[in-house]
Scaffold this active site. Structure first.
Site, PDB file in Angstrom:
ATOM      1  N   LYS A 163       0.708  -1.195  -0.031  1.00  0.00           N
ATOM      2  CA  LYS A 163      -0.043  -0.076  -0.082  1.00  0.00           C
ATOM      3  C   LYS A 163       0.734   1.404   0.013  1.00  0.00           C
ATOM      4  CE  LYS A 163      -4.180  -2.041   1.976  1.00  0.00           C
ATOM      5  NZ  LYS A 163      -5.090  -1.995   2.835  1.00  0.00           N
TER       6      LYS A 163
ATOM      7  N   LYS B 190      -5.940 -10.673  -8.923  1.00  0.00           N
ATOM      8  CA  LYS B 190      -7.445 -10.608  -8.090  1.00  0.00           C
ATOM      9  C   LYS B 190      -8.089  -9.538  -8.889  1.00  0.00           C
ATOM     10  CE  LYS B 190      -9.073 -10.603  -3.371  1.00  0.00           C
ATOM     11  NZ  LYS B 190      -8.488 -10.499  -2.065  1.00  0.00           N
TER      12      LYS B 190
ATOM     13  N   LYS C  95     -12.069  -3.313  -7.921  1.00  0.00           N
ATOM     14  CA  LYS C  95     -12.678  -2.262  -8.616  1.00  0.00           C
ATOM     15  C   LYS C  95     -11.698  -1.225  -8.987  1.00  0.00           C
ATOM     16  CE  LYS C  95     -14.380  -0.750  -3.982  1.00  0.00           C
ATOM     17  NZ  LYS C  95     -14.386  -2.023  -3.334  1.00  0.00           N
TER      18      LYS C  95
END
Length: 333
Positions: A116, A198, A201
């Site tokens: 992240k 994976k 969105k």
């Protein structure tokens, strides 16, 4: 003879936009099943969501829509507690305490922090670093016996277990040490455009993901464009990532095994298979979308639900936090 008390399950999901088909088949559908066998505590993890900057009006809208969608999917408020994390202040309070029982090196090793940090390089904040302590607080507050997890959350659950054992070792048993539940049902759903990744969105290619609220035409179009291979044979095999992904989705919805799917489409090509997968998804999502439309139109009912559930969650959380504060040595209020 007294009835056996059900074990408790805790799971939370971030309200950062509409859930994908991957969220639904990989986790949310299983949340509904778990209600049959466990005492379930579910929440929207909106405190976790602000490690990434949120636009206030959109964030507020996302929280309400996610609450409605979880109810539409099948979270039953007669059987489960389902609340909004930020409405139970004990999460933030226990997270601070657990920060002080978690080693810097443990947090430094978290792979999600590294991932992240690269993705949000302009906002590497302290919350992103200590996120696993808040996650541990979420779990330990409710004395959860089990936590349903995916592969990407194993490290975080292991940290929660380590912190619980450390605290219990220092102050005598205080927290239940949680075990993982790896879903027996449910698929790891991959991108329709890049089946090595994976479904997400945040995918730059909108054709790579299906959301739970996509209309039938959109779902059909995206599946027809799904990446497969040149073999034109429906079989589950190494190197056939795109077809394997579609078969996994179809299996998760229909309950058919890979062998049964291969027999069903024996002698047929992807021109038959892709629309069949799309139709199965459309029919699976149709009643959810209908319930969602009814719920989101009734804001007063949704507000009543989350206002009634926050105190239920808080009653459990407060008992745990009081015990923790007393053992550390804080004066009672």
């Amino acid at each position: 003879m007294e009835p056996t008390q059900k074990k408790r399950v805790l799971s939370m999901i971030q309200p950062t936009g509409t859930f994908t088909l991957g969220n639904y088949l990989g986790a949310l559908k299983n949340f509904v099943r778990l209600q049959d066998d466990y005492e379930c505590v579910y929440a929207l993890a909106d405190l976790h969501a602000i490690t990434v900057r949120q636009e206030p009006a959109a964030f507020r809208k996302n929280i309400l829509e996610a609450y409605a969608l979880m109810l539409a999917i099948g979270i039953d408020l007669k059987r489960s507690v389902f609340f909004i994390q930020s409405q139970v202040a004990e999460h933030a309070q226990l997270a601070w305490v657990l920060n002080c029982y978690t080693q810097f090196g443990e947090l430094s090793r978290m792979t999600q922090f590294k991932d992240k940090s690269q993705k949000h390089a302009d906002n590497i904040n302290a919350g992103l670093f200590t996120y696993p302590c808040l996650m541990a607080a979420d779990i330990l507050l409710y004395q959860a016996d089990y936590v349903p997890i995916g592969a990407d959350q194993k490290q975080h659950l292991e940290l929660a277990r380590n912190v619980a054992e450390r605290f219990n070792g220092l102050y005598s048993p205080t927290f239940t040490v949680p075990d993982p539940i790896i879903a027996k049902h449910g698929a790891r759903v991959m991108s329709l455009q890049d089946p090595t990744k994976k479904m997400s969105k945040s995918d730059e290619n909108a054709n790579g993901f299906i959301t739970v609220l996509d209309d039938p035409d959109t779902i059909m179009r995206k599946f027809k464009r799904a990446v497969t291979d040149s073999e034109a044979c429906v079989r589950f095999a190494e190197g056939k990532d795109g077809v394997n992904n579609l078969m996994g989705i179809y299996s998760s919805i229909t309950g058919r095994s890979m062998e049964e799917i291969e027999r069903e489409f024996d002698g047929k090509g992807y021109g038959d298979f892709k629309p069949a997968v799309a139709e199965a998804v459309i029919e699976e999502l149709r009643p959810i979308q209908e319930r969602y439309r009814n719920l989101i139109a009734d804001k007063a009912y949704l507000e009543q639900c989350y206002r009634e559930n926050a105190p239920k969650a808080q009653a459990i959380a407060r008992r745990t936090l009081s015990k923790v504060m007393k053992k550390i040595g804080y004066l009672p209020l």
